[in-house]
Write a protein that holds these residues in place. Structure first.
Motif, PDB file in Angstrom:
ATOM      1  N   SER A  50       0.699  -1.231   0.065  1.00 27.07           N
ATOM      2  CA  SER A  50      -0.004  -0.014  -0.014  1.00 27.07           C
ATOM      3  C   SER A  50       0.928   1.198   0.022  1.00 27.07           C
ATOM      4  CB  SER A  50      -0.941  -0.016   1.133  1.00 27.07           C
ATOM      5  OG  SER A  50      -1.759  -1.127   1.195  1.00 27.07           O
ATOM      6  N   PHE A  51       0.414   2.031  -0.968  1.00 25.80           N
ATOM      7  CA  PHE A  51       1.229   3.306  -0.880  1.00 25.80           C
ATOM      8  C   PHE A  51       0.319   4.483  -0.503  1.00 25.80           C
ATOM      9  CE2 PHE A  51       3.626   0.646  -4.133  1.00 25.80           C
ATOM     10  CZ  PHE A  51       4.823   1.162  -4.004  1.00 25.80           C
ATOM     11  N   ASN A  52       1.035   5.223   0.393  1.00 29.85           N
ATOM     12  CA  ASN A  52       0.297   6.442   0.953  1.00 29.85           C
ATOM     13  C   ASN A  52       0.665   7.778   0.168  1.00 29.85           C
ATOM     14  OD1 ASN A  52      -1.552   8.284   2.249  1.00 29.85           O
ATOM     15  ND2 ASN A  52      -0.818   7.859   3.904  1.00 29.85           N
ATOM     16  N   THR A  53      -0.249   8.172  -0.899  1.00 30.00           N
ATOM     17  CA  THR A  53       0.520   9.319  -1.762  1.00 30.00           C
ATOM     18  C   THR A  53       0.546  10.507  -0.651  1.00 30.00           C
ATOM     19  OG1 THR A  53      -1.449   9.576  -2.370  1.00 30.00           O
ATOM     20  CG2 THR A  53      -0.389   8.481  -3.823  1.00 30.00           C
ATOM     21  N   LYS A  54      -0.064  10.585   0.466  1.00 32.20           N
ATOM     22  CA  LYS A  54       0.013  11.726   1.225  1.00 32.20           C
ATOM     23  C   LYS A  54       1.479  11.985   1.818  1.00 32.20           C
ATOM     24  CE  LYS A  54      -3.298  14.532   3.860  1.00 32.20           C
ATOM     25  NZ  LYS A  54      -4.593  14.428   4.007  1.00 32.20           N
ATOM     26  N   ASN A  55       1.921  10.891   2.184  1.00 30.26           N
ATOM     27  CA  ASN A  55       3.268  10.734   2.812  1.00 30.26           C
ATOM     28  C   ASN A  55       4.481  10.870   1.715  1.00 30.26           C
ATOM     29  OD1 ASN A  55       1.965  11.024   5.488  1.00 30.26           O
ATOM     30  ND2 ASN A  55       1.835   9.044   5.607  1.00 30.26           N
ATOM     31  N   LEU A  56       4.305  10.692   0.485  1.00 28.07           N
ATOM     32  CA  LEU A  56       5.297  10.610  -0.495  1.00 28.07           C
ATOM     33  C   LEU A  56       5.818  11.877  -0.909  1.00 28.07           C
ATOM     34  CD1 LEU A  56       3.952   7.605  -2.817  1.00 28.07           C
ATOM     35  CD2 LEU A  56       5.406   7.719  -0.823  1.00 28.07           C
ATOM     36  N   SER A  57       6.958  12.362  -0.996  1.00 31.07           N
ATOM     37  CA  SER A  57       7.638  13.503  -1.695  1.00 31.07           C
ATOM     38  C   SER A  57       7.180  13.608  -3.083  1.00 31.07           C
ATOM     39  CB  SER A  57       9.136  13.566  -1.386  1.00 31.07           C
ATOM     40  OG  SER A  57       9.610  12.453  -2.112  1.00 31.07           O
ATOM     41  N   GLN A  58       7.307  14.530  -3.800  1.00 29.46           N
ATOM     42  CA  GLN A  58       6.963  14.677  -5.217  1.00 29.46           C
ATOM     43  C   GLN A  58       7.884  13.699  -5.994  1.00 29.46           C
ATOM     44  OE1 GLN A  58       4.434  16.155  -6.154  1.00 29.46           O
ATOM     45  NE2 GLN A  58       4.717  15.629  -8.313  1.00 29.46           N
ATOM     46  N   PRO A  59       9.547  13.533  -5.902  1.00 26.60           N
ATOM     47  CA  PRO A  59       9.869  12.439  -6.694  1.00 26.60           C
ATOM     48  C   PRO A  59       9.477  11.333  -6.600  1.00 26.60           C
ATOM     49  CG  PRO A  59      11.342  14.069  -5.477  1.00 26.60           C
ATOM     50  CD  PRO A  59      10.023  14.296  -4.887  1.00 26.60           C
ATOM     51  N   GLU A  60       9.180  10.898  -5.084  1.00 30.39           N
ATOM     52  CA  GLU A  60       8.539   9.502  -4.800  1.00 30.39           C
ATOM     53  C   GLU A  60       7.147   9.351  -5.527  1.00 30.39           C
ATOM     54  OE1 GLU A  60      10.717   8.942  -0.457  1.00 30.39           O
ATOM     55  OE2 GLU A  60       8.551   9.812  -0.420  1.00 30.39           O
ATOM     56  N   LYS A  61       6.571  10.245  -5.371  1.00 29.39           N
ATOM     57  CA  LYS A  61       5.122  10.078  -6.324  1.00 29.39           C
ATOM     58  C   LYS A  61       5.416   9.911  -7.779  1.00 29.39           C
ATOM     59  CE  LYS A  61       1.241  12.802  -4.351  1.00 29.39           C
ATOM     60  NZ  LYS A  61       0.561  14.300  -4.396  1.00 29.39           N
ATOM     61  N   GLU A  62       6.230  10.860  -8.452  1.00 29.67           N
ATOM     62  CA  GLU A  62       6.633  10.651  -9.670  1.00 29.67           C
ATOM     63  C   GLU A  62       7.065   9.377 -10.072  1.00 29.67           C
ATOM     64  OE1 GLU A  62       9.257  13.557 -10.647  1.00 29.67           O
ATOM     65  OE2 GLU A  62       7.504  15.295 -10.227  1.00 29.67           O
ATOM     66  N   GLU A  63       7.793   8.613  -9.239  1.00 28.58           N
ATOM     67  CA  GLU A  63       8.385   7.055  -9.577  1.00 28.58           C
ATOM     68  C   GLU A  63       6.987   6.252  -9.335  1.00 28.58           C
ATOM     69  OE1 GLU A  63      10.992   6.043 -10.561  1.00 28.58           O
ATOM     70  OE2 GLU A  63      11.063   4.174  -9.846  1.00 28.58           O
ATOM     71  N   LEU A  64       6.196   6.441  -8.315  1.00 27.94           N
ATOM     72  CA  LEU A  64       5.011   5.444  -8.127  1.00 27.94           C
ATOM     73  C   LEU A  64       4.390   5.678  -9.522  1.00 27.94           C
ATOM     74  CD1 LEU A  64       3.015   3.838  -6.519  1.00 27.94           C
ATOM     75  CD2 LEU A  64       2.245   5.886  -5.687  1.00 27.94           C
ATOM     76  N   GLY A  65       4.099   6.845  -9.876  1.00 26.30           N
ATOM     77  CA  GLY A  65       3.069   7.099 -11.053  1.00 26.30           C
ATOM     78  C   GLY A  65       3.919   6.407 -12.389  1.00 26.30           C
ATOM     79  N   ARG A  66       5.324   6.487 -12.425  1.00 21.76           N
ATOM     80  CA  ARG A  66       5.821   5.797 -13.642  1.00 21.76           C
ATOM     81  C   ARG A  66       5.753   4.060 -13.468  1.00 21.76           C
ATOM     82  NH1 ARG A  66      10.421   3.727 -15.013  1.00 21.76           N
ATOM     83  NH2 ARG A  66      11.479   3.329 -12.770  1.00 21.76           N
ATOM     84  N   LEU A  67       5.779   3.685 -12.409  1.00 23.58           N
ATOM     85  CA  LEU A  67       5.858   2.334 -12.132  1.00 23.58           C
ATOM     86  C   LEU A  67       4.312   1.770 -12.273  1.00 23.58           C
ATOM     87  CD1 LEU A  67       8.105   1.606  -9.183  1.00 23.58           C
ATOM     88  CD2 LEU A  67       8.630   1.060 -11.492  1.00 23.58           C
ATOM     89  N   LEU A  68       3.449   2.708 -11.935  1.00 20.14           N
ATOM     90  CA  LEU A  68       2.108   2.269 -12.105  1.00 20.14           C
ATOM     91  C   LEU A  68       1.854   2.474 -13.683  1.00 20.14           C
ATOM     92  CD1 LEU A  68      -0.512   4.118  -9.523  1.00 20.14           C
ATOM     93  CD2 LEU A  68      -0.032   1.732  -9.540  1.00 20.14           C
ATOM     94  N   LYS A  69       2.309   3.379 -14.274  1.00 19.13           N
ATOM     95  CA  LYS A  69       1.824   3.197 -15.647  1.00 19.13           C
ATOM     96  C   LYS A  69       2.600   1.949 -16.558  1.00 19.13           C
ATOM     97  CE  LYS A  69       1.141   7.042 -18.398  1.00 19.13           C
ATOM     98  NZ  LYS A  69       1.139   8.289 -19.092  1.00 19.13           N
TER      99      LYS A  69
END
Lengths: 282, 78
Positions: A50-69
């Protein structure tokens, strides 16, 4: 990228996992945005990351988005909101029941596809309703929204199918009517289509009393339905109501109907906020 | 859990949309992030609001609504 490094370090140190596409293909991935959990949590039992986007930094969010895609595009993953996923699971469970299989397989090729779609949805609505009754609470809001979904797609006809399925009329009226084909001379599929269409259009010649109706409207609707039914040669009217308020309204109105039609014969069944009245003309 | 499904909670809807370069306009409808006048449509050709948004399926990014009939049809294809 400090943020991303910290995410990778976090995963490795705390969860003994590696942040790469394999993580996404080998596990169930869940994305949330709340104050209640860490930036990443792992449930070994369900293999859920489970990834909690509220606690992710912007670069971490971007990496999550890249892997999700990548997971979405290359690994054919579907992204689905959890309540919708739950609805699909419940729907599949409901449709695997013996009763549903029997109803759906019987009607699939004998009613129009739009009606069949409404019927499928009606089976689900009925299962939600029965579950709420069994649990001792009539889940009015949920049922209201589900019926609204049917109306949005299939209008009043869809709603009629939902009401008459819930009241058992597919089994007691439409199915027996279809079974006449081949048994009764000249009773063809065209005649079945014509008559089943009337049953759906006229809500199985029954009155389904609605929450917003006043007592006067309830009485007027029953009298109107009696007139319509007698026009078709149907010498009865069934009245359905769900909820204590409707039970009371119907019970208040019935004596007026009996006064207006003195020869009418009445059967009344009532249990846990549900009322059914049958009025017959001798 | 349904196989090959990535789930998200309702509060993460906008994050998910953002990953796919989408945002939400003043009327609550989902639009292209770099061209907000271009609204996203479903397979049925309907605009879709954030409230109705249930997910995305592969095949040129098919946007899914959360109503019962849409989910019933989705269930047949996953």
């Amino acid at each position: 990228m400090v943020g991303l490094d910290s995410l990778e370090a976090f995963i490795k140190a705390k969860l003994n996992l590696t942040l790469n596409i394999k993580l996404f293909s080998d596990n169930h991935i869940h994305v949330e945005n709340n104050d209640n959990s860490e930036k990443i949590e792992y449930d070994e039992g369900t293999k859920t990351v489970s990834f909690n986007t509220k606690n992710l930094s912007q670069p971490e969010k971007e990496e999550l988005g890249r892997l999700l895609k990548i997971a979405f595009e290359k690994h054919n993953k579907l992204l689905l909101e959890e309540k919708s996923e739950e609805t699909i699971q419940n729907l599949r469970l409901e449709e695997s029941s013996e009763e549903s299989i029997s109803v759906l397989s019987y009607f699939k090729d004998i009613i129009p596809p739009e009606d069949y779609e409404s019927l499928r949805a009606s089976l689900y609505v009925d299962s939600v309703f029965k579950k709420s009754v069994a649990e001792g609470e009539l889940s009015g809001d949920k049922i209201y929204h589900l019926k609204g979904d049917i109306i949005k797609k299939h209008g009043t006809r869809g709603l009629n199918i939902c009401k008459i399925y819930g009241a058992g009329y597919f089994d007691t009226m439409i199915r027996p009517l279809h079974e006449l084909i081949g048994k009764v001379p000249d009773f063809t599929k065209e005649k079945f289509d014509e008559r089943s269409n009337i049953i759906i259009k006229e809500s199985a010649f029954a009155v389904f009393v609605q929450g917003q109706w006043s007592v006067y409207r309830v009485e007027a609707e029953i009298k109107e339905k009696i007139k319509i039914n007698l026009g078709y040669g149907i010498r009865f009217v069934n009245i359905h109501g769900i909820g204590d308020d409707l039970v009371e309204k119907i019970k208040r109105v019935i004596p007026n109907i009996e006064n207006a039609y003195p020869n009418i014969e009445k059967t009344l069944e009532e249990s846990v906020g549900i009322i059914f009245v049958k009025l017959r003309f001798p | 859990m349904i196989k090959d499904v990535i789930t998200f909670e309702a509060s993460a809807k906008e994050d998910i949309l953002s990953f796919f370069d989408k945002s939400v306009d003043d009327e609550g409808l989902i639009v292209e992030k770099d061209n907000p006048s271009q609204r996203v449509i479903t397979l049925e050709g309907e605009e879709i609001s954030l409230k109705e948004f249930a997910g995305i399926k592969r095949g040129s990014e098919i946007f899914i609504k959360s109503d019962l009939i849409s989910l019933m049809n989705l269930s047949d294809h996953i």
